[in-house]
Design a protein around this motif. Structure first.
Motif, PDB file in Angstrom:
ATOM      1  N   GLY A  81       0.819  -1.206   0.000  1.00  0.00           N
ATOM      2  CA  GLY A  81       0.000   0.000   0.000  1.00  0.00           C
ATOM      3  C   GLY A  81       0.851   1.253   0.000  1.00  0.00           C
ATOM      4  N   GLY A  82       1.860   1.285   0.857  1.00  0.00           N
ATOM      5  CA  GLY A  82       2.710   2.460   0.954  1.00  0.00           C
ATOM      6  C   GLY A  82       3.549   2.708  -0.283  1.00  0.00           C
ATOM      7  N   ALA A  83       3.915   1.638  -0.988  1.00  0.00           N
ATOM      8  CA  ALA A  83       4.778   1.777  -2.160  1.00  0.00           C
ATOM      9  C   ALA A  83       4.010   2.099  -3.429  1.00  0.00           C
ATOM     10  N   LEU A  84       2.789   1.583  -3.551  1.00  0.00           N
ATOM     11  CA  LEU A  84       2.090   1.646  -4.837  1.00  0.00           C
ATOM     12  C   LEU A  84       0.795   2.457  -4.819  1.00  0.00           C
ATOM     13  N   TYR A  85       0.247   2.756  -3.670  1.00  0.00           N
ATOM     14  CA  TYR A  85      -1.087   3.353  -3.664  1.00  0.00           C
ATOM     15  C   TYR A  85      -1.252   4.526  -2.707  1.00  0.00           C
ATOM     16  N   GLU A  86      -0.834   4.386  -1.474  1.00  0.00           N
ATOM     17  CA  GLU A  86      -1.259   5.296  -0.415  1.00  0.00           C
ATOM     18  C   GLU A  86      -0.397   6.552  -0.359  1.00  0.00           C
ATOM     19  N   ARG A  87      -1.049   7.690  -0.260  1.00  0.00           N
ATOM     20  CA  ARG A  87      -0.365   8.951  -0.024  1.00  0.00           C
ATOM     21  C   ARG A  87      -1.366   9.928   0.578  1.00  0.00           C
ATOM     22  N   MET A  88      -0.845  10.912   1.317  1.00  0.00           N
ATOM     23  CA  MET A  88      -1.668  11.990   1.829  1.00  0.00           C
ATOM     24  C   MET A  88      -1.567  13.148   0.833  1.00  0.00           C
ATOM     25  N   ALA A  89      -2.645  13.404   0.094  1.00  0.00           N
ATOM     26  CA  ALA A  89      -2.631  14.378  -0.998  1.00  0.00           C
ATOM     27  C   ALA A  89      -3.141  15.722  -0.498  1.00  0.00           C
ATOM     28  N   TYR A  90      -2.225  16.593  -0.108  1.00  0.00           N
ATOM     29  CA  TYR A  90      -2.576  17.942   0.319  1.00  0.00           C
ATOM     30  C   TYR A  90      -2.535  18.897  -0.873  1.00  0.00           C
ATOM     31  N   ASP A  91      -3.453  19.876  -0.866  1.00  0.00           N
ATOM     32  CA  ASP A  91      -3.313  20.954  -1.838  1.00  0.00           C
ATOM     33  C   ASP A  91      -2.527  22.097  -1.201  1.00  0.00           C
ATOM     34  N   SER A  92      -2.302  23.161  -1.974  1.00  0.00           N
ATOM     35  CA  SER A  92      -1.430  24.241  -1.495  1.00  0.00           C
ATOM     36  C   SER A  92      -2.037  25.007  -0.330  1.00  0.00           C
ATOM     37  N   SER A  93      -3.351  24.864  -0.107  1.00  0.00           N
ATOM     38  CA  SER A  93      -3.984  25.554   1.020  1.00  0.00           C
ATOM     39  C   SER A  93      -4.009  24.697   2.282  1.00  0.00           C
ATOM     40  N   GLY A  94      -3.433  23.479   2.211  1.00  0.00           N
ATOM     41  CA  GLY A  94      -3.382  22.621   3.386  1.00  0.00           C
ATOM     42  C   GLY A  94      -4.597  21.757   3.579  1.00  0.00           C
ATOM     43  N   GLN A  95      -5.450  21.651   2.555  1.00  0.00           N
ATOM     44  CA  GLN A  95      -6.605  20.769   2.629  1.00  0.00           C
ATOM     45  C   GLN A  95      -6.205  19.362   2.169  1.00  0.00           C
ATOM     46  N   LEU A  96      -6.578  18.368   2.952  1.00  0.00           N
ATOM     47  CA  LEU A  96      -6.314  16.981   2.574  1.00  0.00           C
ATOM     48  C   LEU A  96      -7.406  16.558   1.597  1.00  0.00           C
ATOM     49  N   LEU A  97      -7.012  16.277   0.363  1.00  0.00           N
ATOM     50  CA  LEU A  97      -7.978  16.061  -0.709  1.00  0.00           C
ATOM     51  C   LEU A  97      -8.552  14.657  -0.725  1.00  0.00           C
ATOM     52  N   ASN A  98      -7.906  13.724  -0.053  1.00  0.00           N
ATOM     53  CA  ASN A  98      -8.367  12.326  -0.114  1.00  0.00           C
ATOM     54  C   ASN A  98      -8.635  11.763   1.276  1.00  0.00           C
ATOM     55  N   ALA A  99      -9.388  12.501   2.075  1.00  0.00           N
ATOM     56  CA  ALA A  99      -9.614  12.142   3.473  1.00  0.00           C
ATOM     57  C   ALA A  99     -10.797  11.203   3.652  1.00  0.00           C
ATOM     58  N   SER A 100     -10.857  10.169   2.827  1.00  0.00           N
ATOM     59  CA  SER A 100     -11.859   9.128   2.995  1.00  0.00           C
ATOM     60  C   SER A 100     -11.396   7.897   2.235  1.00  0.00           C
ATOM     61  N   PHE A 101     -11.984   6.763   2.544  1.00  0.00           N
ATOM     62  CA  PHE A 101     -11.627   5.536   1.830  1.00  0.00           C
ATOM     63  C   PHE A 101     -12.185   5.505   0.406  1.00  0.00           C
ATOM     64  N   MET A 102     -13.007   6.498   0.049  1.00  0.00           N
ATOM     65  CA  MET A 102     -13.418   6.626  -1.343  1.00  0.00           C
ATOM     66  C   MET A 102     -12.279   7.155  -2.202  1.00  0.00           C
ATOM     67  N   ASP A 103     -11.374   7.917  -1.577  1.00  0.00           N
ATOM     68  CA  ASP A 103     -10.329   8.604  -2.335  1.00  0.00           C
ATOM     69  C   ASP A 103      -8.915   8.163  -1.966  1.00  0.00           C
ATOM     70  N   PHE A 104      -8.728   7.662  -0.775  1.00  0.00           N
ATOM     71  CA  PHE A 104      -7.417   7.194  -0.328  1.00  0.00           C
ATOM     72  C   PHE A 104      -7.264   5.744  -0.781  1.00  0.00           C
ATOM     73  N   LEU A 105      -6.355   5.517  -1.717  1.00  0.00           N
ATOM     74  CA  LEU A 105      -6.223   4.185  -2.296  1.00  0.00           C
ATOM     75  C   LEU A 105      -5.556   3.237  -1.309  1.00  0.00           C
ATOM     76  N   MET A 106      -6.172   2.093  -1.125  1.00  0.00           N
ATOM     77  CA  MET A 106      -5.586   1.032  -0.309  1.00  0.00           C
ATOM     78  C   MET A 106      -5.631  -0.262  -1.114  1.00  0.00           C
ATOM     79  N   PRO A 107      -4.636  -1.117  -0.933  1.00  0.00           N
ATOM     80  CA  PRO A 107      -4.661  -2.379  -1.676  1.00  0.00           C
ATOM     81  C   PRO A 107      -5.734  -3.322  -1.154  1.00  0.00           C
ATOM     82  N   PHE A 108      -6.429  -3.984  -2.077  1.00  0.00           N
ATOM     83  CA  PHE A 108      -7.320  -5.078  -1.711  1.00  0.00           C
ATOM     84  C   PHE A 108      -6.510  -6.368  -1.723  1.00  0.00           C
ATOM     85  N   VAL A 109      -7.175  -7.467  -1.418  1.00  0.00           N
ATOM     86  CA  VAL A 109      -6.492  -8.753  -1.448  1.00  0.00           C
ATOM     87  C   VAL A 109      -5.989  -9.062  -2.856  1.00  0.00           C
TER      88      VAL A 109
END
Length: 796
Positions: free
Chosen positions: A694-722
């Protein structure tokens, strides 16, 4: 004879209860408790002009509303900087509720307690806050530029600058036959446990005693913080950690504001109070990790042997520094891995940004360091046209060089001195597991079918078992059952099984007779916490020492009762036996009865210990320097960390059209010294690899320049499935026992995740023929990297 438990694949005793839905987590406790919700800042950086809570005060079901102005005494002071360091000259910590200013989206501003969470959330939405927005600082580049400051009294946004060196790296690099420079980045990611943070508290007005249940990795730490901030004696506070749905480091930080506000409200209201973090809160107000930018200069000879290595990096620690410099210190020292650079200089700056704070996340600075070192090794191999495994082997510390002192200071303030290992043997095992020498044939066959594959490997060394101490208390009941209490908390590591195995072996009792309790300050008030792959080393050793103490006492008591010499006795299958005289024996429960001289008989067993039944009239019932009961406590405090190690390799396939990255094969060779339970260790590795993917291929904290976290949900934060993690992982173990503790064990908890970014970068680069210098790398990023590479070739 009792079967030896150490080294056996014993099934975990805690799992049946958990998988059948009978676990008890913080949110399950004290039904009917009042519930809390938190008003959090929508701005990354702003002054608080005014807070109007009047619209909330008349809401039916609201019991209390707190802002900073309601805090008094120690609660009105900043939260602690838990781990001070001489170079942390500009450390800052937040307040339990924001005072005057907010410094990241999600910072706590107000705390509402209501009849239930629904009412509390409604009330929070009615609080009116006036803000004066300030310029936010987001990311390492902006922090370094320092056009704006996170804290006006911190020049350049630099909380700390630290340098360590051995030898003369600059001179060695200048004199080396070959030199390379690299720039490498790893972006932020974060722990995503199934259960968010949670706290529930109850104040006993009559007894003046506070009970706190917290989903934490350090119950004793929370206890100390709560007592200090609420003006209570330690003896007035009990902290119990129930079942925990994952920790991964985010729950080692303490106290979180809610861990103080909940008990404060419970005391003020005389009612139990509960807070359970929701998923969005976890994204925007709990800790992150990983974000660093590195500049590397390396000198090496024709064989790829390091002559000098100079690393400078910048660490993004977010808005505050509650956990000090632990993460970048680990990066700066563990970067060296199994290699000996001879001359090494590392400098880092830890920078403030208007983003969520950074604390250790599984791997704790090591994934970044390993990524940098392994990318450097790959670059050397490419420059020389050599096999990547051969270049690594040329730089290995050899088995006869242990203990190996790097001449640096580790995160625990002790020398960076490796205690044991055999890196050449590990590499040979790994090459066989992954099929390293046969890979080119495989590549050619797949290439002929239009498939694109690559292979990569990465090596690491992991400091484990950091101090200062851990303890264990063991009590033998008159039934023969053995109760073990350790101060560590458990978040799924299998503590209840592994420590029972240790005690069963040391004490000579059946495994099923041993029960382990963790994370309860009523049972073990002195402890440090579960982090840094320290549980097996620290509490495992303490449990072994305590068991030996109890065994010695049992043999002394039994020797008198059996009229035998202690040297002629053995403890087997829960019985003390006279060697060579099978009929002369005594159950351990009976020994426990005899260990406690009684005046009163409560049952048939206790009659055997009453004053007219046992004892020598010429001696006191309790001998000098003894205590009643068959029990004992011991603490283990090592002089330095142990150092586990391992190597991972992967074969990946990259889709030529979609840039999807598929893992075809994954292999791990791991050395954590003596194995307590190989099945548990392998489970840790499997889980770590999944997290590493997950950490190598998918997951990141995507901040914009105003400091808003753009992917603050599991709809947008990519996590690996099985479907995205390896179908199977080939694992082999190498056991080089540590000489630093009596069991020879080293830690294993973070092994699976540490080298993943490095190994995938190596394999993807091998498949694509493109330099991979930034992680994580998703399919979309690989796709655009291809386009940029093609445009660059066209332009040139």
């Amino acid at each position: 004879m009792t079967t030896r438990m150490m080294g056996e694949k014993v099934r975990r005793v805690e799992d049946d209860r958990l998988v059948t839905g009978n676990g008890q987590y913080v949110d399950d406790l004290l039904p009917g408790a009042l519930e809390a919700a938190v008003l959090r800042s929508p701005h990354a950086h702003a002054r608080i002009v005014d807070i109007d809570v009047d619209p909330v005060l008349d809401i039916d079901g609201v019991f209390a509303v707190y802002t900073y102005d309601d805090l008094t005494g120690p609660m009105a002071q900043p939260l602690p900087v838990l781990i001070p360091h001489p170079t942390l000259t500009q450390g800052r910590a937040q307040y339990a509720l924001a005072k005057d200013e907010v410094n990241h989206v999600g910072e706590a501003i107000a705390f509402v307690v209501a009849r239930d969470r629904y009412i509390a959330e409604d009330a929070v939405s009615r609080i009116k806050v006036s803000y004066e927005p300030l310029p936010p600082v987001v990311g390492v580049e902006a922090a370094r530029a320092a056009e704006h400051l996170v804290h006006p009294d911190v020049p350049g946004n630099v909380a700390a600058r630290m340098e360590q060196s051995v030898g003369d790296a600059d001179a060695a690099i200048d004199a080396a036959p070959h030199r390379l420079t690299l720039e490498l980045d790893i972006e932020r990611s974060a722990s995503m446990p199934l259960e968010g943070r949670g706290t529930v508290a109850r104040w006993d007005t009559d007894a003046r005693r506070l009970q706190v249940w917290s989903s934490t990795q350090t119950s004793t730490g929370v206890r100390a913080a709560v007592a200090a901030k609420l003006g209570l004696d330690l003896a007035q506070v009990d902290v119990i950690t129930p079942d925990v749905g994952g920790g991964f480091g985010v729950k080692i930080l303490h106290p979180w504001p809610e861990e103080l506000l909940v008990p404060m409200a419970a005391m003020a209201l005389g009612r139990p109070v509960k807070f359970t973090e929701d998923r969005r809160e976890h994204f925007i107000s709990s800790a992150h990790e990983r974000g660093q930018h590195h500049e590397v200069e390396v000198g090496f000879d024709d064989e790829g042997r390091l002559r000098g290595l100079s690393v400078r990096f910048w660490h993004d620690h977010g808005a505050y520094t509650p956990y000090g410099l632990i993460v970048p210190i680990i990066t700066s020292t563990q970067l060296l891995g199994p290699y000996k650079p001879h001359n090494y200089r590392v400098v880092f700056e830890s920078l403030y940004t208007n983003t969520v704070v950074v604390t250790p996340y599984r791997g704790a600075g090591r994934p970044q360091g390993v990524y940098v070192m392994e990318r450097t090794m790959d670059a050397i191999a490419a420059h020389l046209g050599k096999d990547r495994a051969e270049v690594r082997a040329a730089n290995f510390i050899q088995p006869d060089e242990f203990p190996y002192d790097h001449g640096l200071t580790f995160q625990d303030g002790r020398p960076l001195r490796y205690d044991s290992g055999d890196f050449p043997a590990s590499l040979e095992k790994l090459k066989k597991l992954i099929g390293w020498d046969d890979f080119e044939t495989m590549r050619d066959e797949l290439r002929a079918r239009g498939r694109r594959v690559g292979i990569g490997l990465a090596c690491y060394v992991e400091g484990t078992g950091v101090g200062p101490y851990e303890g264990a208390h063991i009590q033998v009941e008159t039934s023969g059952k053995v109760k073990v209490a350790i101060g560590l908390t458990s978040q799924g590591q299998g503590h209840h099984t592994a420590f029972a195995q240790v005690v069963a072996d040391e004490l000579g009792v059946p495994f099923e007779n041993v029960e382990v309790v963790t994370g309860d300050t009523r049972r073990m008030p002195y402890a440090v916490g579960t982090f840094a792959s320290r549980a097996a080393v620290m509490s495992g050793t303490a449990a072994a020492l305590a068991a030996r103490k109890v065994k010695d006492k049992a043999l002394r008591i039994a020797a008198e009762a059996l009229e035998a010499s202690v040297d002629d006795l053995e403890l087997v299958d829960g019985e003390v036996r006279v060697k060579g005289a099978p009929d002369s024996r005594m159950e351990l429960g009976t020994v426990a009865v005899l260990s406690n001289p009684l005046r009163y008989a409560f049952d048939e067993a206790s009659k055997a210990a009453t004053q007219f039944s046992v004892g020598n009239a010429d001696r006191p019932p309790i001998a000098e320097n003894e205590q009643p009961g068959l029990e004992g406590a011991e603490f283990y405090s090592p002089q330095q960390s142990t150092f586990a190690n391992g190597m991972h390799a992967a074969i990946v396939e990259t889709d030529p059209d979609t840039a999807e990255i598929r893992i075809l094969r994954y292999a791990v060779v791991h050395d954590c010294g003596t194995l307590i339970n190989p099945m548990i260790v392998e489970g840790q590795i499997h889980g770590g690899v999944a997290q590493g993917v997950g950490g190598a291929l998918y997951e990141r904290m995507a901040y914009d320049s105003s400091g808003q976290l753009l992917n603050a949900s599991f709809m947008d934060f990519l996590m690996p499935f099985v479907t995205e993690v390896p179908e199977s992982i080939d694992i082999d173990h190498l056991e080089t026992p540590s000489p630093l503790n009596p069991l020879g064990i080293k830690g294993a908890g973070e092994a699976g995740v540490i080298p993943c970014s490095a190994v995938f970068a190596s394999a993807i680069e091998d498949a694509e023929g493109l330099p991979i210098t930034s992680m994580p790398i998703s399919p979309s990023e690989l796709f655009h990297l291809r386009l940029r590479h093609q445009e660059g070739r066209t332009t040139s």
